[in-house]
Scaffold this motif. Structure first.
Motif, PDB file in Angstrom:
ATOM      1  N   VAL A 157      -1.432   8.068 -10.058  1.00  0.00           N
ATOM      2  CA  VAL A 157      -0.366   8.840  -9.402  1.00  0.00           C
ATOM      3  C   VAL A 157      -0.667   8.989  -7.908  1.00  0.00           C
ATOM      4  O   VAL A 157       0.187   8.748  -7.056  1.00  0.00           O
ATOM      5  N   HIS A 158      -1.904   9.377  -7.612  1.00  0.00           N
ATOM      6  CA  HIS A 158      -2.291   9.604  -6.218  1.00  0.00           C
ATOM      7  C   HIS A 158      -2.125   8.317  -5.407  1.00  0.00           C
ATOM      8  O   HIS A 158      -1.625   8.328  -4.281  1.00  0.00           O
ATOM      9  N   THR A 159      -2.521   7.183  -6.009  1.00  0.00           N
ATOM     10  CA  THR A 159      -2.464   5.899  -5.311  1.00  0.00           C
ATOM     11  C   THR A 159      -1.011   5.437  -5.125  1.00  0.00           C
ATOM     12  O   THR A 159      -0.605   5.067  -4.017  1.00  0.00           O
ATOM     13  N   VAL A 160      -0.240   5.474  -6.190  1.00  0.00           N
ATOM     14  CA  VAL A 160       1.148   4.972  -6.152  1.00  0.00           C
ATOM     15  C   VAL A 160       2.002   5.816  -5.203  1.00  0.00           C
ATOM     16  O   VAL A 160       2.726   5.284  -4.358  1.00  0.00           O
ATOM     17  N   GLY A 179      -5.035   0.703 -12.999  1.00  0.00           N
ATOM     18  CA  GLY A 179      -4.069  -0.287 -12.506  1.00  0.00           C
ATOM     19  C   GLY A 179      -2.854  -0.396 -13.416  1.00  0.00           C
ATOM     20  O   GLY A 179      -1.711  -0.478 -12.948  1.00  0.00           O
ATOM     21  N   VAL A 180      -3.115  -0.380 -14.716  1.00  0.00           N
ATOM     22  CA  VAL A 180      -2.012  -0.467 -15.683  1.00  0.00           C
ATOM     23  C   VAL A 180      -1.109   0.775 -15.562  1.00  0.00           C
ATOM     24  O   VAL A 180       0.124   0.663 -15.552  1.00  0.00           O
ATOM     25  N   CYS A 181      -1.735   1.948 -15.446  1.00  0.00           N
ATOM     26  CA  CYS A 181      -0.930   3.171 -15.238  1.00  0.00           C
ATOM     27  C   CYS A 181      -0.126   3.054 -13.940  1.00  0.00           C
ATOM     28  O   CYS A 181       1.047   3.440 -13.893  1.00  0.00           O
ATOM     29  N   ALA A 182      -0.745   2.508 -12.903  1.00  0.00           N
ATOM     30  CA  ALA A 182      -0.051   2.361 -11.618  1.00  0.00           C
ATOM     31  C   ALA A 182       1.169   1.449 -11.780  1.00  0.00           C
ATOM     32  O   ALA A 182       2.254   1.745 -11.256  1.00  0.00           O
ATOM     33  N   ALA A 183       1.004   0.366 -12.533  1.00  0.00           N
ATOM     34  CA  ALA A 183       2.137  -0.544 -12.780  1.00  0.00           C
ATOM     35  C   ALA A 183       3.258   0.210 -13.494  1.00  0.00           C
ATOM     36  O   ALA A 183       4.436   0.103 -13.128  1.00  0.00           O
ATOM     37  N   VAL A 261      -0.904  -0.079   2.500  1.00  0.00           N
ATOM     38  CA  VAL A 261      -2.004  -0.436   1.603  1.00  0.00           C
ATOM     39  C   VAL A 261      -2.695   0.853   1.182  1.00  0.00           C
ATOM     40  O   VAL A 261      -3.091   1.646   2.041  1.00  0.00           O
ATOM     41  N   SER A 262      -2.840   1.072  -0.106  1.00  0.00           N
ATOM     42  CA  SER A 262      -3.591   2.234  -0.581  1.00  0.00           C
ATOM     43  C   SER A 262      -4.754   1.724  -1.419  1.00  0.00           C
ATOM     44  O   SER A 262      -4.557   0.981  -2.371  1.00  0.00           O
ATOM     45  N   LYS A 285      -0.220   0.213   7.363  1.00  0.00           N
ATOM     46  CA  LYS A 285      -0.788   1.542   7.141  1.00  0.00           C
ATOM     47  C   LYS A 285      -1.816   1.396   6.022  1.00  0.00           C
ATOM     48  O   LYS A 285      -1.466   1.013   4.908  1.00  0.00           O
ATOM     49  N   VAL A 286      -3.055   1.671   6.326  1.00  0.00           N
ATOM     50  CA  VAL A 286      -4.123   1.505   5.333  1.00  0.00           C
ATOM     51  C   VAL A 286      -4.729   2.867   5.005  1.00  0.00           C
ATOM     52  O   VAL A 286      -5.223   3.556   5.898  1.00  0.00           O
ATOM     53  N   HIS A 287      -4.658   3.248   3.742  1.00  0.00           N
ATOM     54  CA  HIS A 287      -5.128   4.570   3.331  1.00  0.00           C
ATOM     55  C   HIS A 287      -6.211   4.468   2.266  1.00  0.00           C
ATOM     56  O   HIS A 287      -6.117   3.627   1.374  1.00  0.00           O
ATOM     57  N   GLY A 288      -7.193   5.323   2.340  1.00  0.00           N
ATOM     58  CA  GLY A 288      -8.173   5.456   1.264  1.00  0.00           C
ATOM     59  C   GLY A 288      -7.729   6.551   0.310  1.00  0.00           C
ATOM     60  O   GLY A 288      -7.149   7.551   0.740  1.00  0.00           O
ATOM     61  N   ILE A 289      -7.978   6.334  -0.977  1.00  0.00           N
ATOM     62  CA  ILE A 289      -7.552   7.315  -1.987  1.00  0.00           C
ATOM     63  C   ILE A 289      -8.779   7.789  -2.753  1.00  0.00           C
ATOM     64  O   ILE A 289      -9.491   6.980  -3.347  1.00  0.00           O
TER      65      ILE A 289
END
Ligand SMILES: [Zn+2]
Ligand SMILES: [Zn+2]
Length: 344
Positions: A157-160, A179-183, A261-262, A285-289
């Motif tokens: 959730v945080h990444t997406v 990754g699967v949850c993100a998809a 990019v996250s 835009k490049v972000h660290g999560i």
């Protein structure tokens, strides 16, 4: 009680049946574990790799594990809003609530953070004590064996939702559970196209099941395919969840100018990327999560579960007894497992 200990600074674990039930402090609640699950971090600790040796040695002996769902059976006198009988999961970042980050709404990057099951006794046990602030009350209809997987869902959730995905093309590298949850989240949130990249067919199958539109292996032709699938312009969003330096470089290479990019993946070594061409000139835009926003990510995750738009139960491939934990690690090493859930 039964508990799984990392008792020595070496590979392996020890199951002890005579561990004392933790005594709660005034700010803690005692949780009777209904289900706990194995995360990548636990595998590092079990296998005792370089990271674990550097990070964990000073904490041994201790009980590991951090993904959990259970029932509150006792509450300390200084706790608030949590009562006996509540079904809870645990936010695993134990924040101090008094540092600069905590005071400015960024408790997930607390300067004094302690991690459940890493720095303090964790969830591979019949009972675990957690600060009341870390107890997330679950919907009572959510079974423990599903609710335990919410922590990785929260990472997704945080990444997406670190930026917009509705109507956008998204490429995701790394199809482990997060990754699967993100998809699944991108699909449910109305992404135009979700492109999943992973070397393993087994994992890509899960991505497809969760709603990924295009499945690719990093076979050298995948960058061309990503460009084709995005009308030659490249994806607007790239989520790096694999921790592979190749994936990060590939993603930056195909990213559409102005894209986001996250990065959630953890890299073993410093990574070299073409900052000039692929970040600066692209206006990327490049972000660290790190972890989950407390507790925005949890509210969002719970809403997706409640709405039925994401079926987390499909991610659980194994349900074992806590005493069978080593079987769980074997299953994960075989590459034919997603979420392994353990029930005491
Ligand atoms: Zn985890
Ligand atoms: Zn803090």
């Amino acid at each position: 009680m039964l508990a799984v200990w990392k008792s020595k600074p070496e590979e392996g674990l020890e199951i002890k049946e005579d561990t004392e039930v933790p005594k709660i402090k005034p700010n803690e609640v005692l949780v009777k574990v209904g289900a706990t699950s194995i995360c990548g971090t636990d595998k590092h600790i079990y296998e005792w790799d370089k990271w674990a040796q550097e990070r964990i040695t000073k904490n041994v002996p201790y009980i590991f594990g951090h993904e959990v769902s259970g029932e509150v059976v006792d509450v300390g006198e200084a706790t608030r809003g949590i009562k006996k009988g509540d079904r809870v999961s645990a936010e695993t970042h134990i924040a101090c609530w008094h540092c600069f980050q905590c005071k400015t709404g960024n408790a997930h990057i607390c300067e004094n953070v302690k991690i459940l099951g890493v720095d303090v006794d964790g969830t591979f046990a019949e009972y675990v004590a957690i600060p009341w602030q870390n107890a997330w009350v679950n919907d009572p209809s959510l079974p423990h064996w599903v609710a335990t997987a919410q922590e990785p869902l929260g990472n997704a959730v945080h990444t997406v939702f670190d930026g917009e995905v509705a109507g956008k093309s998204v490429v995701i590298f790394g199809m482990g559970p997060i990754g699967v949850c993100a998809a699944g989240l991108c699909h449910a949130a109305g992404a135009e196209k979700v492109i999943a990249v992973d070397p393993q067919d087994y994992r890509l199958k899960f991505a497809e099941d969760f709603g990924a539109d295009v499945l690719l292996k990093p076979d050298g032709k995948h960058l061309e395919r990503i460009m084709e699938e995005t009308g030659g312009r490249g994806p607007e969003v790239m989520l790096e969840i694999s921790g592979s330096s190749h994936a990060l470089r590939d993603g930056l290479e195909v990213l559409r100018p102005g894209g986001r990019v996250s990065i959630l993946g953890i890299f073993k070594e410093p990574v070299q990327v073409d900052v000039t061409n692929n970040i600066v000139f692209k206006g990327a835009k490049v972000h660290g999560i790190n972890g989950r926003k407390m507790f925005e990510s949890w509210y969002t995750a719970a809403a997706f579960l409640k709405s039925g738009k994401l079926d987390l139960s499909k991610l659980v491939t194994h349900r074992l007894k806590l005493t069978e934990i080593e079987k769980g690690f074997e299953a994960l090493s075989s590459g034919e497992a997603m979420k392994v859930v353990l029930e005491p």
